[in-house]
Write a protein that holds these residues in place. Sequence first.
Motif, mmCIF file in Angstrom:
data_model
loop_
_atom_site.group_PDB
_atom_site.id
_atom_site.type_symbol
_atom_site.label_atom_id
_atom_site.label_comp_id
_atom_site.label_asym_id
_atom_site.label_seq_id
_atom_site.Cartn_x
_atom_site.Cartn_y
_atom_site.Cartn_z
ATOM 1 N N ALA A 2 5.504 -7.852 4.060
ATOM 2 C CA ALA A 2 4.851 -6.594 3.690
ATOM 3 C C ALA A 2 5.668 -5.405 4.181
ATOM 4 O O ALA A 2 6.245 -5.440 5.266
ATOM 5 N N ASN A 3 5.699 -4.369 3.369
ATOM 6 C CA ASN A 3 6.328 -3.111 3.766
ATOM 7 C C ASN A 3 5.239 -2.089 4.033
ATOM 8 O O ASN A 3 4.421 -1.800 3.159
ATOM 9 N N TRP A 4 5.263 -1.532 5.241
ATOM 10 C CA TRP A 4 4.245 -0.569 5.652
ATOM 11 C C TRP A 4 4.863 0.818 5.746
ATOM 12 O O TRP A 4 5.917 1.003 6.351
ATOM 13 N N ASP A 5 4.188 1.800 5.154
ATOM 14 C CA ASP A 5 4.620 3.189 5.173
ATOM 15 C C ASP A 5 3.729 3.951 6.153
ATOM 16 O O ASP A 5 2.499 3.960 5.994
ATOM 17 N N LEU A 6 4.329 4.579 7.150
ATOM 18 C CA LEU A 6 3.572 5.327 8.142
ATOM 19 C C LEU A 6 2.957 6.575 7.503
ATOM 20 O O LEU A 6 3.667 7.426 6.978
ATOM 21 N N ILE A 7 1.632 6.664 7.568
ATOM 22 C CA ILE A 7 0.918 7.846 7.080
ATOM 23 C C ILE A 7 0.826 8.872 8.203
ATOM 24 O O ILE A 7 0.928 10.070 7.979
ATOM 25 N N GLY A 8 0.631 8.392 9.416
ATOM 26 C CA GLY A 8 0.583 9.291 10.560
ATOM 27 C C GLY A 8 -0.092 8.647 11.745
ATOM 28 O O GLY A 8 -0.667 7.562 11.649
#
Length: 121
Positions: A2-8
Motif C-alpha cells: 500500500a502507498n500512503w499519502d500524508l494528509i497531515g
Amino acid sequence: MANWDLIGELTVSNSWQLFTDTVTVDTFRITTTISNLDDWNKWKFKSAAYLRFQYADDSASIKYYVRVLDEPTIYVFAVPEELRTQGIIIRTPSIIRASRYLPITPEGNFADWSFKLEALL
C-alpha cells in the motif's frame, strides 16, 4: 504494498482543526502518538478524537470517534452514496478532542497527543 499519502498531523485540541489537504479516497491510516506518557498515565485527563469531513457542498459527515491506539490503524470512511452520485467526493478532514470532561475542562488539563492522517493511494 500500500502507498500512503500524508494528509497531515495535528495535536488534538478542544477546537475543530482542519487539515490543509483535501481527500477523495475512502481508506485511511490513523496513527496516534502520546506526547508525554506520564501526563497520559498519571497526571492529566485522557481523551479521544472526533474526525469529521467537510464536503464541497458545505455539508459535513457524521463525527467518527477515534481512540488513541498503540498501532497505526486502518479505517474506511466512505463518501455517502447520495453525494458520490452527485459527484461530490472532495472533502476536507477535521478533528476535535472527544472526552466526557468537555466542555468544562480547560485545554491544559488534557494529556497532549497527535493525530496523523494518511490516505491510501
